[in-house]
Design a protein around this motif. Structure first.
Motif, PDB file in Angstrom:
ATOM      1  N   GLU A 160       0.847  -1.195   0.000  1.00 13.05           N
ATOM      2  CA  GLU A 160       0.000   0.000   0.000  1.00 13.05           C
ATOM      3  C   GLU A 160       0.876   1.237   0.000  1.00 13.05           C
ATOM      4  O   GLU A 160       1.900   1.278   0.679  1.00 13.05           O
ATOM      5  CB  GLU A 160      -0.893   0.038   1.240  1.00 13.05           C
ATOM      6  CG  GLU A 160      -2.065  -0.905   1.164  1.00 13.05           C
ATOM      7  CD  GLU A 160      -3.064  -0.640   2.270  1.00 13.05           C
ATOM      8  OE1 GLU A 160      -3.421   0.540   2.503  1.00 13.05           O
ATOM      9  OE2 GLU A 160      -3.480  -1.616   2.894  1.00 13.05           O
ATOM     10  N   THR A 161       0.448   2.234  -0.744  1.00 15.79           N
ATOM     11  CA  THR A 161       1.144   3.525  -0.786  1.00 15.79           C
ATOM     12  C   THR A 161       0.155   4.579  -0.306  1.00 15.79           C
ATOM     13  O   THR A 161      -0.975   4.643  -0.796  1.00 15.79           O
ATOM     14  CB  THR A 161       1.625   3.834  -2.212  1.00 15.79           C
ATOM     15  OG1 THR A 161       2.476   2.766  -2.644  1.00 15.79           O
ATOM     16  CG2 THR A 161       2.376   5.140  -2.270  1.00 15.79           C
ATOM     17  N   LEU A 162       0.586   5.397   0.643  1.00 12.85           N
ATOM     18  CA  LEU A 162      -0.266   6.428   1.222  1.00 12.85           C
ATOM     19  C   LEU A 162       0.476   7.758   1.212  1.00 12.85           C
ATOM     20  O   LEU A 162       1.701   7.787   1.142  1.00 12.85           O
ATOM     21  CB  LEU A 162      -0.617   6.069   2.676  1.00 12.85           C
ATOM     22  CG  LEU A 162      -1.320   4.733   2.869  1.00 12.85           C
ATOM     23  CD1 LEU A 162      -0.309   3.690   3.272  1.00 12.85           C
ATOM     24  CD2 LEU A 162      -2.393   4.837   3.891  1.00 12.85           C
ATOM     25  N   ARG A 163      -0.273   8.856   1.300  1.00 13.01           N
ATOM     26  CA  ARG A 163       0.366  10.164   1.411  1.00 13.01           C
ATOM     27  C   ARG A 163      -0.324  10.962   2.502  1.00 13.01           C
ATOM     28  O   ARG A 163      -1.457  10.682   2.886  1.00 13.01           O
ATOM     29  CB  ARG A 163       0.365  10.903   0.089  1.00 13.01           C
ATOM     30  CG  ARG A 163      -0.972  11.307  -0.414  1.00 13.01           C
ATOM     31  CD  ARG A 163      -0.796  12.126  -1.656  1.00 13.01           C
ATOM     32  NE  ARG A 163      -2.048  12.157  -2.400  1.00 13.01           N
ATOM     33  CZ  ARG A 163      -2.164  12.623  -3.601  1.00 13.01           C
ATOM     34  NH1 ARG A 163      -1.111  13.098  -4.221  1.00 13.01           N
ATOM     35  NH2 ARG A 163      -3.317  12.626  -4.208  1.00 13.01           N
ATOM     36  N   ALA A 164       0.380  11.991   2.979  1.00 12.64           N
ATOM     37  CA  ALA A 164      -0.116  12.833   4.064  1.00 12.64           C
ATOM     38  C   ALA A 164       0.352  14.257   3.822  1.00 12.64           C
ATOM     39  O   ALA A 164       1.203  14.502   2.958  1.00 12.64           O
ATOM     40  CB  ALA A 164       0.413  12.304   5.400  1.00 12.64           C
TER      41      ALA A 164
END
Length: 85
Positions: free
Chosen positions: A36-40
């Motif tokens: 999984e790739t997430l950003r913030a």
């Protein structure tokens, strides 16, 4: 046993999309069970990979991004999945 590797980096201001594209283009030497790739906010990118492996197994990890793309060294963590009660 299931092990999760976490990789987190913070891009230089305004280069979050470039860091995200770089992360998505990275191919590991073998495929994890899940990725999984997430950003913030603050141009942060987090990648979590799950592996069927022992906690201390040698597993492929994402490398450091190119110099000048991130504000600091990548943070890395390894976690062992626990059974739910």
């Amino acid at each position: 046993m299931s092990v999760a590797l976490m990789w987190e980096a913070r891009a230089v201001d305004g280069r979050g999309e470039e860091l995200l594209a770089w992360v998505r283009a990275q191919v590991l030497e073998r495929e994890p069970v899940r990725r999984e790739t997430l950003r913030a906010p603050q141009d942060r990118v987090l990648v979590i990979t799950w592996w069927d492996a022992e906690y201390d197994a040698r597993l492929p990890e994402l490398p450091e991004p190119p110099a000048g793309l991130v504000t600091r060294a990548v943070h890395r963590w390894r976690f062992e999945a626990l059974a739910e009660n």
